[in-house]
Design an enzyme around this catalytic site. Structure first.
Site, PDB file in Angstrom:
ATOM      1  N   GLU A  40       0.784  -1.041  -0.049  1.00  0.00           N
ATOM      2  CA  GLU A  40       0.034   0.059  -0.035  1.00  0.00           C
ATOM      3  C   GLU A  40       0.758   1.229  -0.025  1.00  0.00           C
ATOM      4  O   GLU A  40       0.654   2.046   1.068  1.00  0.00           O
ATOM      5  CB  GLU A  40      -0.894   0.027   1.008  1.00  0.00           C
ATOM      6  CG  GLU A  40      -1.723  -1.074   1.069  1.00  0.00           C
ATOM      7  CD  GLU A  40      -2.793  -1.156   2.381  1.00  0.00           C
ATOM      8  OE1 GLU A  40      -2.781  -0.287   3.124  1.00  0.00           O
ATOM      9  OE2 GLU A  40      -3.660  -1.921   2.465  1.00  0.00           O
TER      10      GLU A  40
ATOM     11  N   ASN B  73       1.942  -4.467  -3.543  1.00  0.00           N
ATOM     12  CA  ASN B  73       0.969  -5.043  -3.298  1.00  0.00           C
ATOM     13  C   ASN B  73      -0.081  -3.818  -2.804  1.00  0.00           C
ATOM     14  O   ASN B  73       0.319  -2.943  -1.952  1.00  0.00           O
ATOM     15  CB  ASN B  73       0.740  -5.934  -1.919  1.00  0.00           C
ATOM     16  CG  ASN B  73      -0.526  -6.500  -1.786  1.00  0.00           C
ATOM     17  OD1 ASN B  73      -1.222  -7.166  -2.710  1.00  0.00           O
ATOM     18  ND2 ASN B  73      -1.098  -6.597  -0.531  1.00  0.00           N
TER      19      ASN B  73
ATOM     20  N   HIS C 186     -10.371  -6.143  -2.016  1.00  0.00           N
ATOM     21  CA  HIS C 186     -11.370  -6.247  -0.984  1.00  0.00           C
ATOM     22  C   HIS C 186     -12.698  -5.424  -1.532  1.00  0.00           C
ATOM     23  O   HIS C 186     -12.469  -4.370  -2.036  1.00  0.00           O
ATOM     24  CB  HIS C 186     -10.915  -5.218   0.183  1.00  0.00           C
ATOM     25  CG  HIS C 186      -9.921  -5.970   0.925  1.00  0.00           C
ATOM     26  ND1 HIS C 186      -9.962  -7.030   1.631  1.00  0.00           N
ATOM     27  CD2 HIS C 186      -8.665  -5.605   1.029  1.00  0.00           C
ATOM     28  CE1 HIS C 186      -8.783  -7.375   2.180  1.00  0.00           C
ATOM     29  NE2 HIS C 186      -7.839  -6.455   1.910  1.00  0.00           N
TER      30      HIS C 186
ATOM     31  N   GLU D  10      -5.837 -10.521  -1.593  1.00  0.00           N
ATOM     32  CA  GLU D  10      -6.869 -10.508  -0.360  1.00  0.00           C
ATOM     33  C   GLU D  10      -8.076 -10.239  -0.724  1.00  0.00           C
ATOM     34  O   GLU D  10      -9.005  -9.532   0.088  1.00  0.00           O
ATOM     35  CB  GLU D  10      -6.255  -9.252   0.290  1.00  0.00           C
ATOM     36  CG  GLU D  10      -5.082  -9.072   0.744  1.00  0.00           C
ATOM     37  CD  GLU D  10      -4.452  -7.743   1.321  1.00  0.00           C
ATOM     38  OE1 GLU D  10      -5.349  -7.606   2.055  1.00  0.00           O
ATOM     39  OE2 GLU D  10      -3.048  -7.687   1.802  1.00  0.00           O
TER      40      GLU D  10
ATOM     41  N   ASP E  90     -12.047 -10.618  -0.686  1.00  0.00           N
ATOM     42  CA  ASP E  90     -13.396 -10.870   0.309  1.00  0.00           C
ATOM     43  C   ASP E  90     -14.413 -10.057  -0.379  1.00  0.00           C
ATOM     44  O   ASP E  90     -14.255  -8.874  -1.155  1.00  0.00           O
ATOM     45  CB  ASP E  90     -12.977 -10.980   1.666  1.00  0.00           C
ATOM     46  CG  ASP E  90     -12.530  -9.349   2.086  1.00  0.00           C
ATOM     47  OD1 ASP E  90     -12.256  -8.648   1.471  1.00  0.00           O
ATOM     48  OD2 ASP E  90     -12.104  -9.417   3.219  1.00  0.00           O
TER      49      ASP E  90
END
Ligand code: XIL
Length: 352
Positions: A167, A208, A244, A272, A274
């Site tokens: 990030e 990432n 996400h 990641e 979800d």
């Protein structure tokens, strides 16, 4: 008589207490693994030429046999949800504790799973002594380099891929205005990558990022950053897209975004995923969630350089969403009892 009554009452209290302890111990061990339908995800993924991964919660890994069983049966890659972050490894200055991280690595390697290192340098979950320290460019750079070195030398070849920088960007796609950027200057990302290459020459180094999944200002910034790094010969092997999301779905242009990074000669992966729902979720919402997961997997599969698809937790029993987004949850493939949700079957179908 009074004494007998008191004894009786005492015995009753003890029985209730004992029962409560048993219930707590059973609860602590989590639900049993039930057979999941169909072919395990890791087998399907392997036939599709990719890795299927999940974030792993260390407490669950330690205490819950059902969690461990499903994890090993369904996934071919793991990411430490928290225990490999700088703040977790070096809560005290000059003292590393790799106990929890090694627990995950040992588990994974014993079951033929690959470990994604997460994350060497990140603005969040820094040790407090770093976050609150007084730094000059020279002293902080020294600490960052030392941390990268210590961590990579510790894990060596057991962890072949790292989110080297996590990030780095703000919403507009510029380098974040945080401690690292302010003290170290814009060159810090490059410095981390070069340092990482020095101490882990064979490792795959990944940038990432969150909310850079679709085509947007942030992913444009990422693209500029990455192109610049490559042009200067900075070691970089891949870009990770956290993904996400929620019922808004897979962000617009996701596939084309993956493609443009792949066209730079890099691997890309989903790191990641979800899909958060409003809780309690209706069956209809669960079916919509399944479609989002399936779309994400299909988009990854459509891009030959998309090598992995990692979900941020695989059971609603252990997911960061309820804790960080009140009113939302049920974001994963299995429910809190480790039963398959529509999303699980949808991912299976998308992998076929
Ligand atoms: C989250 C964990 O899931 C939480 O348990 C923790 O409290 C905060 O961090 N992007 C990342 C992950 O790269 O490391 C974050 O994980 C979620 C957002």
């Amino acid at each position: 008589m009074g004494r007998r009554l008191r004894r009786g009452a005492l015995a009753a209290v003890l029985v209730v207490l004992a029962a409560a302890v048993v219930v707590a111990l059973v609860e602590r061990r989590g639900p049993e693994a039930k057979p999941l339908p169909g072919t395990p995800l890791r087998e399907l993924a392997s036939q599709a030429g990719l890795r299927i991964g999940t974030a792993v919660d260390d407490t669950a890994l330690q205490r819950e046999p059902g969690y461990r069983e499903v994890l090993a049966q369904q996934f071919s890659s793991v990411t430490a949800e928290n225990v490999m972050k700088w703040g977790a490894l070096a809560a005290e200055r000059g003292r590393y504790d790799f106990t929890a991280a090694d627990r995950l690595v040992d588990f994974a390697l014993g079951r033929g799973m690959r470990v994604r290192g997460h994350a060497l340098v990140w603005w969040n979950q820094l040790p407090t002594w770093v976050r609150d320290g007084e730094w000059t460019r020279r002293t902080l750079r020294q600490e960052v380099r030392q941390h990268v070195r210590t961590t990579l030398e510790h894990f060596g070849e057991r962890v072949p891929v790292w989110d080297a920088v996590n990030e780095p960007l703000d919403d507009r796609g510029r380098l974040r205005d945080d401690l690292l950027g302010r003290v170290l200057g814009d060159g810090w990302v490059e410095d981390v990558l070069r340092t990482a290459r020095t101490y882990a020459p064979e490792a795959q180094l990944v940038l990432n990022e969150t909310a850079a999944d679709g085509l947007n200002a942030k992913s444009d910034g990422m693209y500029r950053l990455v192109r610049g790094l490559l042009a200067r010969g900075v070691p970089l092997d891949g870009v990770g897209f956290q993904l996400h999301t929620n019922l808004d779905g897979v962000p617009a242009g996701f596939r084309r975004n993956l493609e443009r990074f792949a066209a730079l000669g890099l691997d890309v992966e989903v790191t990641e995923a979800d899909v958060a729902l409003r809780t309690p979720a209706s069956e209809r919402a669960e079916r919509a969630q399944a479609r989002v997961y399936a779309q994400a997997v299909r988009d990854c599969r459509a891009v030959p350089r998309c090598r992995g698809f990692t979900v941020w937790g695989f059971t609603d029993r252990h997911s960061w969403i309820p804790g960080t987004q009140p009113g939302f949850g049920e974001a994963t493939l299995l429910d809190a009892e480790l039963r398959a949700k529509p999303a699980f079957r949808a991912v299976q179908r998308a992998l076929r």
